[in-house]
Design a protein around this motif. Structure first.
Motif, PDB file in Angstrom:
ATOM      1  N   GLY A  54       0.811  -1.221   0.000  1.00 42.86           N
ATOM      2  CA  GLY A  54       0.000   0.000   0.000  1.00 42.86           C
ATOM      3  C   GLY A  54       0.838   1.262   0.000  1.00 42.86           C
ATOM      4  O   GLY A  54       0.535   2.221  -0.713  1.00 42.86           O
ATOM      5  N   LEU A  55       1.918   1.263   0.798  1.00 42.21           N
ATOM      6  CA  LEU A  55       2.811   2.419   0.801  1.00 42.21           C
ATOM      7  C   LEU A  55       3.488   2.615  -0.552  1.00 42.21           C
ATOM      8  O   LEU A  55       3.659   3.748  -1.009  1.00 42.21           O
ATOM      9  N   LEU A  56       3.876   1.527  -1.189  1.00 41.54           N
ATOM     10  CA  LEU A  56       4.484   1.639  -2.517  1.00 41.54           C
ATOM     11  C   LEU A  56       3.505   2.197  -3.538  1.00 41.54           C
ATOM     12  O   LEU A  56       3.877   3.010  -4.387  1.00 41.54           O
ATOM     13  N   ILE A  57       2.256   1.802  -3.455  1.00 37.37           N
ATOM     14  CA  ILE A  57       1.244   2.318  -4.376  1.00 37.37           C
ATOM     15  C   ILE A  57       1.041   3.812  -4.157  1.00 37.37           C
ATOM     16  O   ILE A  57       1.014   4.601  -5.111  1.00 37.37           O
ATOM     17  N   VAL A  58       0.928   4.229  -2.907  1.00 37.81           N
ATOM     18  CA  VAL A  58       0.750   5.657  -2.605  1.00 37.81           C
ATOM     19  C   VAL A  58       1.973   6.446  -3.048  1.00 37.81           C
ATOM     20  O   VAL A  58       1.857   7.533  -3.621  1.00 37.81           O
ATOM     21  N   TRP A  59       3.156   5.900  -2.808  1.00 39.27           N
ATOM     22  CA  TRP A  59       4.395   6.598  -3.169  1.00 39.27           C
ATOM     23  C   TRP A  59       4.507   6.771  -4.681  1.00 39.27           C
ATOM     24  O   TRP A  59       4.873   7.836  -5.155  1.00 39.27           O
TER      25      TRP A  59
END
Length: 65
Positions: A54-59
């Protein structure tokens, strides 16, 4: 018209009862050692991996802007 909805606090109570049913009871053997059905560690790893994804997608979405 009457809504047939369960209040949110009752949903959480139902979830807790359901989780308790899946976790089961601890068993004490003849040596006094407790054995618990402990599958929470793999679930924790699953949440960790999903959080990183999820953090990678947001980033990546922020970098494209």
């Amino acid at each position: 018209m009457i809504k047939n909805e369960v209040p949110k606090n009752h949903r959480w109570f139902f979830f807790l009862i359901l989780a308790k049913a899946f976790i089961g009871k601890p068993v004490v053997d003849s040596n006094g050692m407790i054995h618990e059905p402990f599958f929470l560690i793999p679930i924790g790893y699953l949440f960790l991996v999903s959080g990183v994804i999820g953090l990678l997608i947001v980033w990546t979405k922020k970098m494209k802007k």
